[in-house]
Motif scaffolding. Structure first.
Motif, PDB file in Angstrom:
ATOM      1  N   UNK A  41      39.755  28.521  37.938  1.00  0.00           N
ATOM      2  CA  UNK A  41      38.389  27.675  38.061  1.00  0.00           C
ATOM      3  C   UNK A  41      38.403  25.977  38.350  1.00  0.00           C
ATOM      4  N   UNK A  42      39.419  25.369  37.762  1.00  0.00           N
ATOM      5  CA  UNK A  42      39.416  23.943  38.139  1.00  0.00           C
ATOM      6  C   UNK A  42      39.570  23.948  39.688  1.00  0.00           C
ATOM      7  N   UNK A  43      40.467  24.416  40.248  1.00  0.00           N
ATOM      8  CA  UNK A  43      40.421  24.187  41.596  1.00  0.00           C
ATOM      9  C   UNK A  43      39.233  24.802  42.427  1.00  0.00           C
ATOM     10  N   UNK A  44      38.614  25.839  42.088  1.00  0.00           N
ATOM     11  CA  UNK A  44      37.679  26.404  42.698  1.00  0.00           C
ATOM     12  C   UNK A  44      36.211  25.298  42.315  1.00  0.00           C
ATOM     13  N   UNK A  45      35.989  24.977  41.460  1.00  0.00           N
ATOM     14  CA  UNK A  45      35.174  24.060  40.988  1.00  0.00           C
ATOM     15  C   UNK A  45      35.129  22.586  41.995  1.00  0.00           C
ATOM     16  N   UNK A  46      36.446  22.284  42.057  1.00  0.00           N
ATOM     17  CA  UNK A  46      36.609  21.136  42.823  1.00  0.00           C
ATOM     18  C   UNK A  46      35.951  21.530  44.298  1.00  0.00           C
TER      19      UNK A  46
ATOM     20  N   UNK B 280      46.739  45.201  31.207  1.00  0.00           N
ATOM     21  CA  UNK B 280      45.627  44.917  32.075  1.00  0.00           C
ATOM     22  C   UNK B 280      46.134  45.377  33.592  1.00  0.00           C
ATOM     23  N   UNK B 281      45.121  46.192  34.025  1.00  0.00           N
ATOM     24  CA  UNK B 281      44.869  46.467  35.510  1.00  0.00           C
ATOM     25  C   UNK B 281      44.714  45.503  36.359  1.00  0.00           C
ATOM     26  N   UNK B 282      44.635  45.887  37.470  1.00  0.00           N
ATOM     27  CA  UNK B 282      44.259  44.837  38.956  1.00  0.00           C
ATOM     28  C   UNK B 282      43.142  43.806  38.394  1.00  0.00           C
ATOM     29  N   UNK B 283      41.958  44.692  38.381  1.00  0.00           N
ATOM     30  CA  UNK B 283      40.668  44.251  38.233  1.00  0.00           C
ATOM     31  C   UNK B 283      40.545  43.347  36.964  1.00  0.00           C
ATOM     32  N   UNK B 284      40.914  43.856  35.680  1.00  0.00           N
ATOM     33  CA  UNK B 284      40.937  43.196  34.624  1.00  0.00           C
ATOM     34  C   UNK B 284      41.645  41.932  34.529  1.00  0.00           C
ATOM     35  N   UNK B 285      42.788  41.968  35.252  1.00  0.00           N
ATOM     36  CA  UNK B 285      43.692  40.824  35.297  1.00  0.00           C
ATOM     37  C   UNK B 285      42.913  39.886  36.230  1.00  0.00           C
ATOM     38  N   UNK B 286      42.293  40.090  37.119  1.00  0.00           N
ATOM     39  CA  UNK B 286      41.710  39.161  38.051  1.00  0.00           C
ATOM     40  C   UNK B 286      40.547  38.564  37.438  1.00  0.00           C
ATOM     41  N   UNK B 287      39.756  39.269  36.711  1.00  0.00           N
ATOM     42  CA  UNK B 287      38.454  38.795  36.116  1.00  0.00           C
ATOM     43  C   UNK B 287      38.778  38.022  34.789  1.00  0.00           C
ATOM     44  N   UNK B 288      39.939  38.645  34.061  1.00  0.00           N
ATOM     45  CA  UNK B 288      39.889  37.995  32.818  1.00  0.00           C
ATOM     46  C   UNK B 288      40.999  36.848  32.641  1.00  0.00           C
ATOM     47  N   UNK B 289      42.062  36.940  33.617  1.00  0.00           N
ATOM     48  CA  UNK B 289      43.006  35.931  33.677  1.00  0.00           C
ATOM     49  C   UNK B 289      43.154  34.866  34.985  1.00  0.00           C
ATOM     50  N   UNK B 290      43.024  35.584  36.003  1.00  0.00           N
ATOM     51  CA  UNK B 290      43.554  34.856  37.405  1.00  0.00           C
ATOM     52  C   UNK B 290      42.162  33.886  37.522  1.00  0.00           C
ATOM     53  N   UNK B 291      40.873  34.404  37.728  1.00  0.00           N
ATOM     54  CA  UNK B 291      39.733  33.860  37.933  1.00  0.00           C
ATOM     55  C   UNK B 291      39.392  32.412  36.994  1.00  0.00           C
ATOM     56  N   UNK B 292      39.365  32.838  35.801  1.00  0.00           N
ATOM     57  CA  UNK B 292      39.375  31.717  34.850  1.00  0.00           C
ATOM     58  C   UNK B 292      40.417  30.616  34.790  1.00  0.00           C
ATOM     59  N   UNK B 293      41.515  30.921  35.242  1.00  0.00           N
ATOM     60  CA  UNK B 293      42.862  29.944  35.452  1.00  0.00           C
ATOM     61  C   UNK B 293      42.657  29.079  36.768  1.00  0.00           C
TER      62      UNK B 293
END
Length: 225
Positions: free
Chosen positions: A147-152, A132-145
């Motif tokens: 989500x709970x804090x972001x949605x709050x 995974x490159x930086x962009x794919x890591x961000x979109x596919x891993x970091x942002x989904x994980x």
């Protein structure tokens, strides 16, 4: 002794069904404007908050700058904020949206950043090991994980925006706040109460809808609980 009028509007009562039936279109227009202003400000705030939080996550110097500036913006009183933005946007709906966007940044950036920082480092390392490159890591891993804090943060920002939209009544773009403001000036009890209750209903409904969306988007949190 003079008999009391039969019409609850004439008696200026707080609870008055005649107000709802006679002002249906006025109420509907105010609700639509309230929803439009709230949705526009929160969505624009989210568009700005995500890259700011990502920058703060990857650059230590950016973290202090972003959090500091957004916190300062949040402390500015709403009337002062609209006054500062007035020369740029004039007396328009854009003035209200711009002010609410700036207020939402603190809540959104902090929660998105907290979610990104909570992603386990071993998860990042595993993704990098899979190519995974930086962009794919961000979109596919970091942002989904994150989500709970972001949605709050999104839920809090949305409820806050529903409340703050009413302040826009000072420039004529306050949704239900217009009715509250004019009702207070004329001591129109039914109008003040009805518009206030509708604001509360919108805030609760928005929070519940976002909570439902959070549960649908993060099924792993349900399994953990």
């Amino acid at each position: 002794m003079t008999a009391l009028p039969d019409d609850c509007l004439a008696r200026n009562e707080w609870l008055c069904g005649a107000y709802l039936t006679s002002r249906r279109e006025i109420l509907w227009d105010a609700v639509l404007q309230h929803l439009q202003l709230t949705a526009a400000s929160v969505l624009l705030g989210l568009v700005l908050a995500v890259p700011l939080a990502v920058a703060a996550r990857h650059r230590r110097w950016a973290s202090g700058l972003v959090l500091g500036v957004t916190t300062i913006l949040y402390t500015v009183p709403s009337l002062a904020m609209f006054s500062l933005l007035l020369p740029v946007y004039g007396l328009s709906a854009s003035l209200v949206v711009a002010g609410l966007v700036l207020y939402s940044l603190t809540l959104l950036v902090r929660n998105i950043l907290a979610g990104l920082r909570a992603v386990p480092e071993e998860t990042r390392q595993a993704a990098r090991g899979m190519g995974f490159g930086p962009v794919r890591l961000l979109v596919a891993v970091e942002l989904p994980l994150a989500l709970p804090a972001a949605m709050a943060g999104l839920r809090i920002a949305t409820v806050s925006a529903v409340s703050l939209v009413t302040v826009g009544a000072i420039v004529g773009y306050g949704g239900l706040g217009n009715l509250i403001y004019s009702g207070m000036n004329t001591y129109f009890k039914a109008q003040v109460l009805t518009a206030s209750v509708l604001c509360f209903v919108i805030a609760v409904a928005a929070d519940l809808l976002l909570l439902l969306a959070q549960r649908l988007l993060t099924p792993w949190t349900r399994r953990q609980s």
